[in-house]
Motif scaffolding. Sequence first.
Motif, mmCIF file in Angstrom:
data_model
loop_
_atom_site.group_PDB
_atom_site.id
_atom_site.type_symbol
_atom_site.label_atom_id
_atom_site.label_comp_id
_atom_site.label_asym_id
_atom_site.label_seq_id
_atom_site.Cartn_x
_atom_site.Cartn_y
_atom_site.Cartn_z
ATOM 1 N N ALA A 268 -33.638 -74.642 -65.280
ATOM 2 C CA ALA A 268 -33.511 -74.049 -66.617
ATOM 3 C C ALA A 268 -34.841 -73.465 -67.074
ATOM 4 N N GLU A 269 -35.928 -74.130 -66.750
ATOM 5 C CA GLU A 269 -37.242 -73.603 -67.151
ATOM 6 C C GLU A 269 -37.484 -72.235 -66.501
ATOM 7 N N LEU A 270 -37.183 -72.151 -65.220
ATOM 8 C CA LEU A 270 -37.393 -70.866 -64.518
ATOM 9 C C LEU A 270 -36.477 -69.782 -65.068
ATOM 10 N N LEU A 271 -35.210 -70.139 -65.335
ATOM 11 C CA LEU A 271 -34.225 -69.118 -65.729
ATOM 12 C C LEU A 271 -34.286 -68.778 -67.217
ATOM 13 N N PHE A 272 -34.586 -69.750 -68.067
ATOM 14 C CA PHE A 272 -34.579 -69.473 -69.517
ATOM 15 C C PHE A 272 -35.851 -68.752 -69.951
ATOM 16 N N LEU A 273 -36.988 -69.130 -69.343
ATOM 17 C CA LEU A 273 -38.250 -68.527 -69.796
ATOM 18 C C LEU A 273 -38.632 -67.315 -68.954
ATOM 19 N N GLY A 274 -38.200 -67.281 -67.727
ATOM 20 C CA GLY A 274 -38.486 -66.116 -66.876
ATOM 21 C C GLY A 274 -39.976 -65.856 -66.694
ATOM 22 N N GLU A 275 -40.744 -66.949 -66.595
ATOM 23 C CA GLU A 275 -42.194 -66.768 -66.445
ATOM 24 C C GLU A 275 -42.579 -66.558 -64.981
ATOM 25 N N VAL A 276 -43.709 -65.903 -64.803
ATOM 26 C CA VAL A 276 -44.233 -65.683 -63.445
ATOM 27 C C VAL A 276 -44.695 -67.025 -62.876
ATOM 28 N N PHE A 277 -44.401 -67.264 -61.594
ATOM 29 C CA PHE A 277 -44.972 -68.445 -60.945
ATOM 30 C C PHE A 277 -45.550 -68.090 -59.576
ATOM 31 N N SER A 278 -46.471 -68.945 -59.155
ATOM 32 C CA SER A 278 -47.309 -68.637 -57.987
ATOM 33 C C SER A 278 -46.634 -69.020 -56.672
ATOM 34 N N ALA A 279 -47.276 -68.599 -55.591
ATOM 35 C CA ALA A 279 -46.813 -68.974 -54.251
ATOM 36 C C ALA A 279 -46.853 -70.490 -54.067
ATOM 37 N N GLU A 280 -47.915 -71.101 -54.572
ATOM 38 C CA GLU A 280 -48.037 -72.567 -54.432
ATOM 39 C C GLU A 280 -46.884 -73.268 -55.156
ATOM 40 N N LYS A 281 -46.562 -72.758 -56.347
ATOM 41 C CA LYS A 281 -45.465 -73.357 -57.120
ATOM 42 C C LYS A 281 -44.134 -73.159 -56.364
ATOM 43 N N ALA A 282 -43.940 -71.959 -55.800
ATOM 44 C CA ALA A 282 -42.704 -71.690 -55.050
ATOM 45 C C ALA A 282 -42.584 -72.649 -53.870
ATOM 46 N N CYS A 283 -43.718 -72.965 -53.267
ATOM 47 C CA CYS A 283 -43.722 -73.872 -52.119
ATOM 48 C C CYS A 283 -43.408 -75.299 -52.586
ATOM 49 N N GLU A 284 -44.028 -75.673 -53.697
ATOM 50 C CA GLU A 284 -43.788 -77.014 -54.253
ATOM 51 C C GLU A 284 -42.304 -77.170 -54.640
ATOM 52 N N LEU A 285 -41.691 -76.098 -55.125
ATOM 53 C CA LEU A 285 -40.279 -76.156 -55.535
ATOM 54 C C LEU A 285 -39.321 -76.103 -54.339
ATOM 55 N N GLY A 286 -39.852 -75.758 -53.179
ATOM 56 C CA GLY A 286 -38.995 -75.673 -51.988
ATOM 57 C C GLY A 286 -38.313 -74.323 -51.825
ATOM 58 N N LEU A 287 -38.849 -73.293 -52.498
ATOM 59 C CA LEU A 287 -38.274 -71.953 -52.318
ATOM 60 C C LEU A 287 -38.836 -71.275 -51.070
ATOM 61 N N VAL A 288 -40.032 -71.686 -50.662
ATOM 62 C CA VAL A 288 -40.617 -71.162 -49.418
ATOM 63 C C VAL A 288 -41.152 -72.326 -48.597
ATOM 64 N N ASN A 289 -41.288 -72.070 -47.284
ATOM 65 C CA ASN A 289 -41.766 -73.124 -46.394
ATOM 66 C C ASN A 289 -43.264 -73.367 -46.519
ATOM 67 N N ALA A 290 -44.013 -72.260 -46.657
ATOM 68 C CA ALA A 290 -45.474 -72.398 -46.657
ATOM 69 C C ALA A 290 -46.103 -71.179 -47.295
ATOM 70 N N VAL A 291 -47.352 -71.352 -47.704
ATOM 71 C CA VAL A 291 -48.144 -70.242 -48.238
ATOM 72 C C VAL A 291 -49.131 -69.838 -47.151
ATOM 73 N N ILE A 292 -49.150 -68.537 -46.869
ATOM 74 C CA ILE A 292 -49.954 -68.030 -45.756
ATOM 75 C C ILE A 292 -50.912 -66.981 -46.318
ATOM 76 N N ASP A 293 -52.092 -66.900 -45.745
ATOM 77 C CA ASP A 293 -53.024 -65.853 -46.168
ATOM 78 C C ASP A 293 -52.330 -64.488 -46.067
ATOM 79 N N ALA A 294 -52.505 -63.653 -47.101
ATOM 80 C CA ALA A 294 -51.756 -62.385 -47.168
ATOM 81 C C ALA A 294 -51.923 -61.543 -45.894
ATOM 82 N N HIS A 295 -53.135 -61.539 -45.314
ATOM 83 C CA HIS A 295 -53.354 -60.694 -44.126
ATOM 84 C C HIS A 295 -52.573 -61.176 -42.907
#
Length: 256
Positions: free
Chosen positions: A154-181
């Motif tokens: 609900a926090e993500l959907l109701f407020l629609g705020e930007v969140f970081s790669a680290e947060k996405a990883c902590e939430l389980g939306l991505v497996n890992a954060v990798i250097d952009a290059h």
Amino acid sequence: MSELVELDHVGKVLRMRMNRPDKKNALTVDMYSRMADALGRARDDGEVRAVVILGTEGAFTSGNDVADFLQNPPEAEDSPVFRFLDAIATFPKPLLAGVTGVAVGIGTTMLLHCDLAYAASDARFRLPFVNLGLVPEAASTLLLPRMLGHVRAAELLFLGEVFSAEKACELGLVNAVIDAHGLEEHVMNQARRVAEQPPAAIRTAKRLMKRVNAEAIAETMRIEGECFGSALKSPEAAEALQAFLQKREPDFSRFG
Ligand code: COA
């Protein structure tokens, strides 16, 4: 003009790149169509064992192209955006994503249908459906609460705020954060490793993992699609989308 969706085969991996960097890879009806068609072909092509979805430097995708959406609202069940959503939700082979830069709206929700997802350290996620007077799609109203619990979804959907790669990883939306290059190389390497596994065993594992949610996902997408269609015609969405196009802040104070 270069292709807005670039497709190429690297061994048994199909690489699909959203390639409209001047608009942060905002997705038009034509782009959805092309991606849905490519996934349809990849399903049946024995030479494709995995698909990787990528964007360009600084942008995975900024989501639906707002202007295009207003001109070509998705009205029928077979409209390109719904065909694309169905294609990713039911894709029987491994689907991977590498997220660089902005991943807005469907740029985040499509990850819910990927098997492996990696974010570059510069990735920025956002789910602004409510902010735009619209409703969440891609079965995110089902999958996000299941994955994260109701309050975090609900926090993500109701407020629609930007969140970081680290947060996405902590939430389980991505497996890992990798250097952009190194992101694309990492994702392609993971795809190649998956593609070297026994293909029938992988497909069966995926089918079994998805089995319990499959019907509920299809039904949720259908209902979300109906709500999205009505919301798109609402005064709230008109105000939000016009505000975006006019590069001003929306004002929802007059709505009851
Ligand atoms: N639809 C249409 N055009 C879009 C777009 C979208 N979803 N996202 C970006 N663009 C366009 C911008 O209008 C701009 O066009 P212009 O150069 O002709 O003015 C161009 O892409 C670059 O975007 P800009 O906003 O200048 O880049 P930025 O780095 O400052 O911000 C975003 C990037 C993605 C954060 C910002 O563009 C944004 O919030 N976009 C809207 C995303 C959205 O709401 N998507 C969900 C739709 S359901």
